[in-house]
Design a protein around this motif. Structure first.
Motif, PDB file in Angstrom:
ATOM      1  N   ARG A  76     103.481  26.462  40.333  1.00  0.00           N
ATOM      2  CA  ARG A  76     103.550  27.538  41.316  1.00  0.00           C
ATOM      3  C   ARG A  76     103.044  28.849  40.693  1.00  0.00           C
ATOM      4  NH1 ARG A  76     103.403  29.211  46.401  1.00  0.00           N
ATOM      5  NH2 ARG A  76     104.693  31.036  46.788  1.00  0.00           N
ATOM      6  N   LEU A  77     103.470  29.115  39.461  1.00  0.00           N
ATOM      7  CA  LEU A  77     103.033  30.332  38.770  1.00  0.00           C
ATOM      8  C   LEU A  77     101.526  30.318  38.560  1.00  0.00           C
ATOM      9  CD1 LEU A  77     105.717  31.135  36.056  1.00  0.00           C
ATOM     10  CD2 LEU A  77     105.153  32.417  38.113  1.00  0.00           C
ATOM     11  N   GLU A  78     101.027  29.141  38.173  1.00  0.00           N
ATOM     12  CA  GLU A  78      99.593  29.012  37.946  1.00  0.00           C
ATOM     13  C   GLU A  78      98.834  29.280  39.250  1.00  0.00           C
ATOM     14  OE1 GLU A  78      98.061  28.865  35.299  1.00  0.00           O
ATOM     15  OE2 GLU A  78      96.040  28.235  35.836  1.00  0.00           O
ATOM     16  N   SER A  87     104.855  38.186  35.240  1.00  0.00           N
ATOM     17  CA  SER A  87     105.587  36.918  35.141  1.00  0.00           C
ATOM     18  C   SER A  87     104.666  35.712  35.054  1.00  0.00           C
ATOM     19  CB  SER A  87     106.511  36.775  36.340  1.00  0.00           C
ATOM     20  OG  SER A  87     105.756  36.781  37.523  1.00  0.00           O
ATOM     21  N   SER A  88     103.482  35.820  35.675  1.00  0.00           N
ATOM     22  CA  SER A  88     102.606  34.657  35.649  1.00  0.00           C
ATOM     23  C   SER A  88     101.634  34.694  34.479  1.00  0.00           C
ATOM     24  CB  SER A  88     101.834  34.539  36.959  1.00  0.00           C
ATOM     25  OG  SER A  88     100.919  35.586  37.068  1.00  0.00           O
ATOM     26  N   ASN A  89     101.800  35.682  33.623  1.00  0.00           N
ATOM     27  CA  ASN A  89     100.948  35.738  32.440  1.00  0.00           C
ATOM     28  C   ASN A  89     101.429  34.750  31.391  1.00  0.00           C
ATOM     29  OD1 ASN A  89      98.806  37.337  32.641  1.00  0.00           O
ATOM     30  ND2 ASN A  89      99.767  39.168  31.828  1.00  0.00           N
ATOM     31  N   ARG A  90     100.491  34.175  30.688  1.00  0.00           N
ATOM     32  CA  ARG A  90     100.903  33.212  29.678  1.00  0.00           C
ATOM     33  C   ARG A  90     101.047  33.857  28.310  1.00  0.00           C
ATOM     34  NH1 ARG A  90      95.886  30.055  30.808  1.00  0.00           N
ATOM     35  NH2 ARG A  90      95.371  32.224  31.171  1.00  0.00           N
ATOM     36  N   HIS A  91     100.626  35.111  28.195  1.00  0.00           N
ATOM     37  CA  HIS A  91     100.715  35.843  26.925  1.00  0.00           C
ATOM     38  C   HIS A  91     100.113  35.065  25.777  1.00  0.00           C
ATOM     39  CE1 HIS A  91     102.598  39.611  27.598  1.00  0.00           C
ATOM     40  NE2 HIS A  91     103.418  39.057  28.438  1.00  0.00           N
ATOM     41  N   GLN A  92      98.943  34.542  26.003  1.00  0.00           N
ATOM     42  CA  GLN A  92      98.329  33.766  24.944  1.00  0.00           C
ATOM     43  C   GLN A  92      97.721  34.685  23.904  1.00  0.00           C
ATOM     44  OE1 GLN A  92      95.607  31.355  27.054  1.00  0.00           O
ATOM     45  NE2 GLN A  92      97.011  29.618  27.150  1.00  0.00           N
ATOM     46  N   ASP A  93      97.679  34.171  22.681  1.00  0.00           N
ATOM     47  CA  ASP A  93      97.026  34.924  21.617  1.00  0.00           C
ATOM     48  C   ASP A  93      95.534  34.657  21.655  1.00  0.00           C
ATOM     49  OD1 ASP A  93      99.153  36.165  20.735  1.00  0.00           O
ATOM     50  OD2 ASP A  93      99.373  35.082  18.852  1.00  0.00           O
ATOM     51  N   ARG A 143      92.568  31.454  48.612  1.00  0.00           N
ATOM     52  CA  ARG A 143      91.241  31.839  48.145  1.00  0.00           C
ATOM     53  C   ARG A 143      91.296  31.891  46.625  1.00  0.00           C
ATOM     54  NH1 ARG A 143      87.534  34.474  51.648  1.00  0.00           N
ATOM     55  NH2 ARG A 143      88.309  34.788  53.744  1.00  0.00           N
ATOM     56  N   ILE A 144      90.203  31.523  45.986  1.00  0.00           N
ATOM     57  CA  ILE A 144      90.177  31.495  44.527  1.00  0.00           C
ATOM     58  C   ILE A 144      89.932  32.915  44.018  1.00  0.00           C
ATOM     59  CG2 ILE A 144      89.081  30.463  42.497  1.00  0.00           C
ATOM     60  CD1 ILE A 144      88.266  28.129  44.402  1.00  0.00           C
ATOM     61  N   ARG A 145      90.881  33.418  43.235  1.00  0.00           N
ATOM     62  CA  ARG A 145      90.901  34.844  42.905  1.00  0.00           C
ATOM     63  C   ARG A 145      89.690  35.315  42.104  1.00  0.00           C
ATOM     64  NH1 ARG A 145      95.273  37.847  43.016  1.00  0.00           N
ATOM     65  NH2 ARG A 145      96.757  36.188  42.643  1.00  0.00           N
ATOM     66  N   ASP A 146      89.146  34.431  41.258  1.00  0.00           N
ATOM     67  CA  ASP A 146      88.037  34.894  40.397  1.00  0.00           C
ATOM     68  C   ASP A 146      86.701  34.250  40.783  1.00  0.00           C
ATOM     69  OD1 ASP A 146      88.460  32.363  39.559  1.00  0.00           O
ATOM     70  OD2 ASP A 146      88.608  32.810  37.433  1.00  0.00           O
TER      71      ASP A 146
END
Lengths: 369, 133
Positions: free
Chosen positions: A14-16, A41-47, A313-316
């Motif tokens: 759902r977040l994705e 909240s939906s960020n994955r905070h990846q390095d 709709r696809i955001r990007d």
């Protein structure tokens, strides 16, 4: 335990979806803003290095290309960048347009200022890259100005019958068209533009309607400019984007419902196919071309589809439509817009360095005293 | 001066043909302050086009950077103070790891890199499309 796992799995999904999709619901559009900002909240905070990530993900697809009309997809880019490019195409890509009109004689009923305004809006086929902007303190030269002239007079047609009422037959030259604009080459313009003489893009734009005895004699000067100053300099008729529509079916739709489902969308989006299930053929709805859907949300009005279909709709995924006025090729307009955004950055970087050096100098001066 | 066709040299690097004004002293302004981690940059002659794009690129840096493993930017936002004033303000606040000026410079360079990549990818796709036709 397994139940909790599946639940967190569902949450992650759902977040994705919220991160990558704009949700189109019955009562409105949800999850509109990009979550590409920190601590969301939906960020994955990846390095990850986001620039590298962008370079890896980004792609362009050309869908349709004619000289002056083009459709292409930018995939994997944020709205901030896509919108900057769209805005630049409309307002900051330069072209040549009539800016000054010297009126020697105008006895037509079109007032001088209206005539000048109408002339300004005529697209002029000239490569803007080969001219400079004319600064306020500069006088016109062959590098910043194109000169046109109109000398036009309307007369009675000698061949017309006595009782003729059709103006087409009764008069000669009662329609002043853009083809009457004659280019007066200055300096070495004649040799330079021998292969592509400067002219109005269209020969049949009506400038004024006249009657016998009326005359127009003018000289018009074209200058380089941008759409921000006046729309006449905008190189595009339209430059717009929309997000790629997506229709998600959570369950198969079969039988007569399939026909009803297909009718909810733009023609060609959903097709009803015969599929072989449990020993017999049944009708089955299949999404074949979501791109052309107008996203009318009609499907959400029907109870029977409520939990089966999800519109997003696809955001990007940006579908660009760039229609040129005929002065420049569409692909060139887009490329110029990228160049201009880049040039803005370069200019600001130079200004930043300049300012820092200035501050440094000031500080040294302060130290001396 | 015969530069017809789609070669990049005529429009890309020659800024005089794409821009009306030269670099002037008041294009970019910011105050000299004691605290280098927070600054408001004032850019004249720019609008939402650059403001939002730049804000987006700088904001991305709030995420953890690879090397330092700590955030660099704490806040970035832009505003156009008044529609009849041709001016754009960008506010940047950073952590101790960097300065606002550095964040700005990095943002501009990143945006430049993004433009480069968009340009290259577009030209490549365009050529591919031409071949396939």
């Amino acid at each position: 335990m397994s139940k909790r796992n599946s639940k967190s799995q569902g949450n992650a999904e759902r977040l994705e979806q919220l991160r990558t999709r704009v949700m189109i619901e019955r009562e409105g559009v949800e999850s509109i803003s990009s979550s590409e900002f920190p601590y969301h909240s939906s960020n994955r905070h990846q390095d990850i290095d986001y620039i590298k990530e962008f370079i890896k993900k980004f792609s362009v697809k050309i869908i349709r290309k004619e000289q002056y009309d083009m459709e292409f997809d930018l995939i994997g880019v944020d709205a901030a960048i896509a919108n900057a490019l769209r805005r630049i195409m409309i307002a900051e890509v330069p072209t040549m347009a009539i800016e000054k009109v010297y009126i020697y004689n105008n006895t037509s009923i079109v007032q001088d200022e209206v005539l000048a305004h109408r002339l300004g809006l005529i697209p002029i086929k000239a490569d803007p890259d080969r001219f400079y902007f004319k600064q306020a303190n500069e006088s016109p030269t062959d590098m910043n100005t194109i000169v046109f002239k109109i000398e036009h007079e309307c007369t009675f047609s000698p061949k017309a019958r006595e009782d003729e009422t059709d103006p087409q037959k009764l008069y000669i030259g009662h329609n002043l068209l853009s083809e009457s604009l004659t280019w007066i080459p200055k300096g070495d313009q004649e040799e330079q533009y021998a292969s592509c003489p400067i002219r109005p893009v269209h020969h049949d734009i009506l400038i004024a309607q006249m009657r016998p005895g009326q005359k127009i004699k003018i000289e018009a000067h074209c200058e380089k400019g941008i759409g921000k100053d006046h729309a006449k300099w905008s190189p595009v008729a339209t430059a717009s984007y929309r997000l790629m529509p997506e229709i998600i079916l959570k369950k198969e739709i079969t039988g007569d419902l399939a026909d009803k489902f297909a009718a909810c969308f733009t023609k060609g989006v959903v097709e009803v196919e015969d599929s072989y299930v449990e020993g017999q053929f049944i009708k089955c709805a299949k999404v074949v071309n979501p791109r052309i859907d107008m996203v009318s949300r009609e499907v959400l009005r029907h109870k029977e589809f409520e939990d089966i279909v999800q519109l997003t709709r696809i955001r990007d995924h940006f579908i660009f439509n760039v229609e040129s006025t005929g002065i420049m090729d569409s692909e060139k307009i887009f490329l110029d817009s990228v160049h201009i955004l880049q040039a803005k950055c370069k200019r600001l970087l130079a200004a930043l360095d300049h300012k820092l050096r200035e501050q440094e100098r000031d500080r040294e001066q302060m130290d001396i005293y | 001066m015969d530069t017809s066709g789609d070669n990049d040299s005529n429009s890309g690097e020659d800024q005089t043909s794409l821009f009306n004004e030269n670099i002037s002293d008041d294009l970019l302004e910011f105050a000299t302050v004691k605290d280098p981690t927070s600054l408001t940059f004032s850019i004249s002659g720019e609008d939402h086009t650059l403001g939002n794009a730049l804000r987006y690129v700088i904001t991305l840096k709030i995420r953890l950077s690879i090397r330092s493993r700590s955030p660099e930017v704490e806040y970035c936002g832009y505003s156009i103070p008044h529609p009849s004033e041709d001016k754009l303000n960008i506010r940047i606040q950073t952590t101790e790891n960097t300065t606002a000026i550095e964040a700005m410079r990095k943002g501009l360079e990143d945006l430049k890199t993004i433009c480069d990549h968009i340009k290259e990818t577009f030209i490549r796709s365009n050529r591919l499309f031409d071949i396939q036709q």
